[in-house]
Design a protein around this motif. Structure first.
Motif, PDB file in Angstrom:
ATOM      1  N   THR A  34      -1.911 -24.793  24.552  1.00 39.57           N
ATOM      2  CA  THR A  34      -2.695 -24.627  25.577  1.00 39.57           C
ATOM      3  C   THR A  34      -1.979 -23.542  26.552  1.00 39.57           C
ATOM      4  OG1 THR A  34      -3.559 -26.878  25.733  1.00 39.57           O
ATOM      5  CG2 THR A  34      -3.734 -25.457  27.627  1.00 39.57           C
ATOM      6  N   ILE A  35      -0.818 -23.733  26.818  1.00 36.80           N
ATOM      7  CA  ILE A  35       0.146 -22.755  27.539  1.00 36.80           C
ATOM      8  C   ILE A  35       0.103 -21.296  26.912  1.00 36.80           C
ATOM      9  CG2 ILE A  35       2.273 -22.120  28.470  1.00 36.80           C
ATOM     10  CD1 ILE A  35       2.821 -25.284  28.686  1.00 36.80           C
ATOM     11  N   TRP A  83     -20.261 -30.963  20.146  1.00 38.79           N
ATOM     12  CA  TRP A  83     -21.114 -30.223  20.531  1.00 38.79           C
ATOM     13  C   TRP A  83     -21.383 -29.928  21.837  1.00 38.79           C
ATOM     14  CZ3 TRP A  83     -24.548 -33.212  16.468  1.00 38.79           C
ATOM     15  CH2 TRP A  83     -24.103 -32.860  15.170  1.00 38.79           C
ATOM     16  N   LEU A  84     -21.348 -31.232  22.593  1.00 38.32           N
ATOM     17  CA  LEU A  84     -21.583 -31.012  23.910  1.00 38.32           C
ATOM     18  C   LEU A  84     -20.435 -30.378  24.691  1.00 38.32           C
ATOM     19  CD1 LEU A  84     -23.170 -31.875  26.806  1.00 38.32           C
ATOM     20  CD2 LEU A  84     -21.958 -33.964  26.552  1.00 38.32           C
ATOM     21  N   SER A  85     -19.355 -30.627  24.165  1.00 38.53           N
ATOM     22  CA  SER A  85     -17.995 -30.207  24.738  1.00 38.53           C
ATOM     23  C   SER A  85     -18.166 -28.599  24.694  1.00 38.53           C
ATOM     24  CB  SER A  85     -16.724 -30.806  24.036  1.00 38.53           C
ATOM     25  OG  SER A  85     -16.614 -32.026  24.347  1.00 38.53           O
ATOM     26  N   GLU A  86     -18.188 -28.117  23.364  1.00 37.55           N
ATOM     27  CA  GLU A  86     -18.474 -26.841  23.385  1.00 37.55           C
ATOM     28  C   GLU A  86     -19.478 -26.075  23.966  1.00 37.55           C
ATOM     29  OE1 GLU A  86     -16.379 -24.375  21.393  1.00 37.55           O
ATOM     30  OE2 GLU A  86     -15.405 -26.253  22.058  1.00 37.55           O
ATOM     31  N   GLY A  87     -20.734 -26.791  24.359  1.00 38.61           N
ATOM     32  CA  GLY A  87     -21.709 -26.053  25.290  1.00 38.61           C
ATOM     33  C   GLY A  87     -21.293 -26.092  26.519  1.00 38.61           C
ATOM     34  N   VAL A  88     -20.575 -27.091  27.052  1.00 44.07           N
ATOM     35  CA  VAL A  88     -19.919 -27.256  28.521  1.00 44.07           C
ATOM     36  C   VAL A  88     -18.541 -25.965  28.530  1.00 44.07           C
ATOM     37  CG1 VAL A  88     -18.470 -28.435  29.948  1.00 44.07           C
ATOM     38  CG2 VAL A  88     -20.423 -29.638  28.922  1.00 44.07           C
ATOM     39  N   ALA A  89     -17.768 -26.034  27.556  1.00 42.19           N
ATOM     40  CA  ALA A  89     -16.834 -25.101  27.537  1.00 42.19           C
ATOM     41  C   ALA A  89     -17.287 -23.786  27.697  1.00 42.19           C
ATOM     42  CB  ALA A  89     -15.834 -25.267  26.460  1.00 42.19           C
ATOM     43  N   THR A  90     -18.248 -23.317  26.871  1.00 37.07           N
ATOM     44  CA  THR A  90     -18.780 -21.899  26.866  1.00 37.07           C
ATOM     45  C   THR A  90     -19.608 -21.783  28.005  1.00 37.07           C
ATOM     46  OG1 THR A  90     -19.115 -22.070  24.567  1.00 37.07           O
ATOM     47  CG2 THR A  90     -19.858 -20.062  25.483  1.00 37.07           C
ATOM     48  N   ILE A 122      -9.399 -21.646  30.494  1.00 34.31           N
ATOM     49  CA  ILE A 122      -9.157 -21.965  29.278  1.00 34.31           C
ATOM     50  C   ILE A 122      -7.975 -23.001  29.082  1.00 34.31           C
ATOM     51  CG2 ILE A 122      -8.523 -21.309  26.959  1.00 34.31           C
ATOM     52  CD1 ILE A 122     -11.339 -20.658  27.541  1.00 34.31           C
ATOM     53  N   THR A 123      -7.281 -22.744  29.992  1.00 37.38           N
ATOM     54  CA  THR A 123      -6.060 -23.994  29.874  1.00 37.38           C
ATOM     55  C   THR A 123      -6.644 -25.128  30.370  1.00 37.38           C
ATOM     56  OG1 THR A 123      -4.555 -21.956  30.737  1.00 37.38           O
ATOM     57  CG2 THR A 123      -3.974 -24.456  31.177  1.00 37.38           C
ATOM     58  N   ALA A 124      -7.322 -25.250  31.355  1.00 35.96           N
ATOM     59  CA  ALA A 124      -7.983 -26.532  31.916  1.00 35.96           C
ATOM     60  C   ALA A 124      -8.872 -27.070  30.833  1.00 35.96           C
ATOM     61  CB  ALA A 124      -8.797 -26.172  33.425  1.00 35.96           C
ATOM     62  N   ALA A 125      -9.766 -26.221  30.193  1.00 35.11           N
ATOM     63  CA  ALA A 125     -10.715 -26.835  29.091  1.00 35.11           C
ATOM     64  C   ALA A 125     -10.186 -27.228  27.869  1.00 35.11           C
ATOM     65  CB  ALA A 125     -11.600 -25.487  28.849  1.00 35.11           C
ATOM     66  N   TYR A 126      -8.819 -26.901  27.631  1.00 30.98           N
ATOM     67  CA  TYR A 126      -8.382 -27.160  26.339  1.00 30.98           C
ATOM     68  C   TYR A 126      -8.147 -28.903  26.578  1.00 30.98           C
ATOM     69  CZ  TYR A 126      -6.375 -23.983  23.210  1.00 30.98           C
ATOM     70  OH  TYR A 126      -6.326 -23.078  22.071  1.00 30.98           O
ATOM     71  N   TRP A 127      -8.049 -29.289  27.957  1.00 35.44           N
ATOM     72  CA  TRP A 127      -7.824 -30.630  28.111  1.00 35.44           C
ATOM     73  C   TRP A 127      -9.064 -31.573  28.692  1.00 35.44           C
ATOM     74  CZ3 TRP A 127      -3.340 -33.190  26.932  1.00 35.44           C
ATOM     75  CH2 TRP A 127      -2.352 -32.393  26.590  1.00 35.44           C
ATOM     76  N   PHE A 128     -10.063 -30.862  29.402  1.00 34.26           N
ATOM     77  CA  PHE A 128     -11.088 -31.813  29.695  1.00 34.26           C
ATOM     78  C   PHE A 128     -12.278 -31.642  28.930  1.00 34.26           C
ATOM     79  CE2 PHE A 128     -12.697 -27.620  32.063  1.00 34.26           C
ATOM     80  CZ  PHE A 128     -14.042 -27.900  31.695  1.00 34.26           C
ATOM     81  N   ALA A 182     -13.582 -32.454  24.826  1.00 33.12           N
ATOM     82  CA  ALA A 182     -13.189 -33.225  23.411  1.00 33.12           C
ATOM     83  C   ALA A 182     -12.835 -32.233  22.522  1.00 33.12           C
ATOM     84  CB  ALA A 182     -14.434 -34.229  23.387  1.00 33.12           C
ATOM     85  N   SER A 183     -13.708 -30.989  22.397  1.00 33.12           N
ATOM     86  CA  SER A 183     -13.314 -30.010  21.345  1.00 33.12           C
ATOM     87  C   SER A 183     -12.252 -29.364  21.671  1.00 33.12           C
ATOM     88  CB  SER A 183     -14.547 -29.288  21.434  1.00 33.12           C
ATOM     89  OG  SER A 183     -14.745 -28.674  22.524  1.00 33.12           O
ATOM     90  N   THR A 184     -11.531 -29.328  22.536  1.00 35.95           N
ATOM     91  CA  THR A 184     -10.311 -28.431  22.941  1.00 35.95           C
ATOM     92  C   THR A 184     -10.790 -26.955  23.377  1.00 35.95           C
ATOM     93  OG1 THR A 184      -9.557 -27.866  20.848  1.00 35.95           O
ATOM     94  CG2 THR A 184      -8.517 -29.791  21.850  1.00 35.95           C
ATOM     95  N   SER A 185     -12.144 -26.930  23.587  1.00 35.51           N
ATOM     96  CA  SER A 185     -12.584 -25.498  24.296  1.00 35.51           C
ATOM     97  C   SER A 185     -12.359 -24.238  23.375  1.00 35.51           C
ATOM     98  CB  SER A 185     -11.927 -25.344  25.503  1.00 35.51           C
ATOM     99  OG  SER A 185     -12.584 -24.212  25.968  1.00 35.51           O
ATOM    100  N   PHE A 186     -13.033 -24.249  22.123  1.00 39.79           N
ATOM    101  CA  PHE A 186     -12.932 -23.072  21.329  1.00 39.79           C
ATOM    102  C   PHE A 186     -13.867 -22.086  22.333  1.00 39.79           C
ATOM    103  CE2 PHE A 186     -12.203 -24.436  16.573  1.00 39.79           C
ATOM    104  CZ  PHE A 186     -11.516 -25.608  17.157  1.00 39.79           C
ATOM    105  N   ALA A 187     -15.123 -22.274  22.425  1.00 38.79           N
ATOM    106  CA  ALA A 187     -15.933 -21.439  23.264  1.00 38.79           C
ATOM    107  C   ALA A 187     -15.852 -19.922  22.872  1.00 38.79           C
ATOM    108  CB  ALA A 187     -15.429 -21.453  24.652  1.00 38.79           C
ATOM    109  N   ASN A 188     -16.070 -19.632  21.492  1.00 33.95           N
ATOM    110  CA  ASN A 188     -16.000 -18.730  21.096  1.00 33.95           C
ATOM    111  C   ASN A 188     -16.324 -18.571  19.334  1.00 33.95           C
ATOM    112  OD1 ASN A 188     -15.062 -15.966  20.007  1.00 33.95           O
ATOM    113  ND2 ASN A 188     -13.641 -15.714  21.575  1.00 33.95           N
TER     114      ASN A 188
END
Length: 228
Positions: free
Chosen positions: A47-48, A128-135, A160-166, A168-174
Motif C-alpha cells: 500500500t505505502i 465486483w462491488l469493491s472495484e466499482g466503488v474503488a474506481t 489509493i492508499t486508503a482504498a487498498y484497505w477499505f 475488499a478487492s484492495t482497489s485495483f481500479a484500473n
C-alpha cells in the motif's frame, strides 16, 4: 502552454504505467518475502509503496500526458471531449502493454520467472462491488480535485492508499493494472478468469463517477487539462 507531441505523451504514459506496475508487483514480492507470513504487513508495504509512487508519477508526467496510466481515466476524459478517440485508444494500448512490461521488470528484479500466470482468485459480488466503488472514488477524486485546483497527485496517492484497505478487492481500479496483475503469481496477482468481472465493474464505476460529477457541476466551465 503548447501541448507535447503525441509521441511524447505516449512515452510518458508508457513510462508511468510501467513504473506503477513494477512498484505494485515489486513491493508485493518484497513485502511478502519480508513479512514472515503476516499478510497484513505485506499488504501495508504494498500500500505505502503504491500510494507513494502514484504521487511521484502523477507530479512528474501530469504536465506531459495528463498522467492517466489507466484506461478508465482515459475513457472519462474521452467522454468529456478532452482527448480524441484515436489518442484515447493509443493511450489505452500503451497503458496495457507497458503495464505488462512493468510486471516483467519486477519479476526480473527479484530473479523470478518472467512468464507467470496468477492463481489468486478474486471473484464474487463483494469483489465486483469493491472495484466499482474503488474506481468511482478514484475518478471522483480526480475530477473534483481538478475542479478545486487541488494537488491531484497527492489526492490520488492518498485515495489509493486508503482504498487498498477499505475495499475488499484492495482497489485495483484500473483495467491495465488488472490485466498486468493477472500475469504474476505473486502476492498482488489476480486469476485471468477474474479479470473480465473486475474490468466491467471498473468501467461502470468510472462512468457513474462522471455522471455524478456532471450532476454536481454540470458541463459548464472550460475543459480540465490535468488528470491522474
Amino acid at each position: 502552454m503548447t501541448p507535447h507531441p503525441r509521441a511524447a505523451r505516449l512515452m510518458a504514459e508508457a513510462a508511468g504505467t510501467a513504473f506503477l506496475l513494477a512498484t505494485v508487483v515489486g513491493s508485493g514480492i518484497m513485502g511478502e518475502t519480508l513479512a514472515g507470513g503476516n499478510v497484513a504487513i505485506a499488504l501495508l508495504a504494498n500500500t505505502i509503496a503504491t500510494g507513494a509512487i502514484l504521487v511521484v508519477l502523477i507530479a512528474a508526467f501530469g504536465p506531459v500526458s495528463g498522467a492517466h496510466f489507466n484506461p478508465a481515466v482515459t475513457l472519462v476524459f474521452r467522454l468529456r471531449g478532452e482527448i480524441g478517440t484515436a489518442e484515447a485508444l493509443a493511450y489505452a494500448g500503451v497503458q496495457i502493454v507497458s503495464g505488462i512490461v512493468g510486471v516483467w521488470v519486477a519479476h526480473l528484479m527479484f530473479e523470478q520467472g518472467l512468464a507467470q500466470v496468477s492463481v489468486h482468485v478474486r471473484s464474487g459480488p463483494g469483489q465486483w462491488l469493491s472495484e466499482g466503488v474503488a474506481t468511482f472514488g478514484l475518478i471522483m477524486t480526480i475530477l473534483f480535485g481538478i475542479r478545486a485546483r487541488a494537488n491531484v497527485a497527492v489526492m490520488v496517492g492518498l485515495y489509493i492508499t486508503a482504498a487498498y484497505w477499505f475495499t475488499a478487492s484492495t482497489s485495483f481500479a484500473n483495467p491495465a493494472v488488472t490485466i498486468a496483475r493477472s500475469l504474476t503469481a505473486s502476492f498482488s496477482g489476480i486469476s485471468p478468469a477474474d479479470v473480465p468481472g473486475f474490468i466491467a465493474a471498473q468501467l461502470l464505476g468510472s462512468v457513474a463517477a462522471l455522471a455524478f460529477y456532471r450532476g454536481v457541476w454540470g458541463n459548464s466551465g472550460k475543459p480540465d487539462t490535468r488528470s491522474s
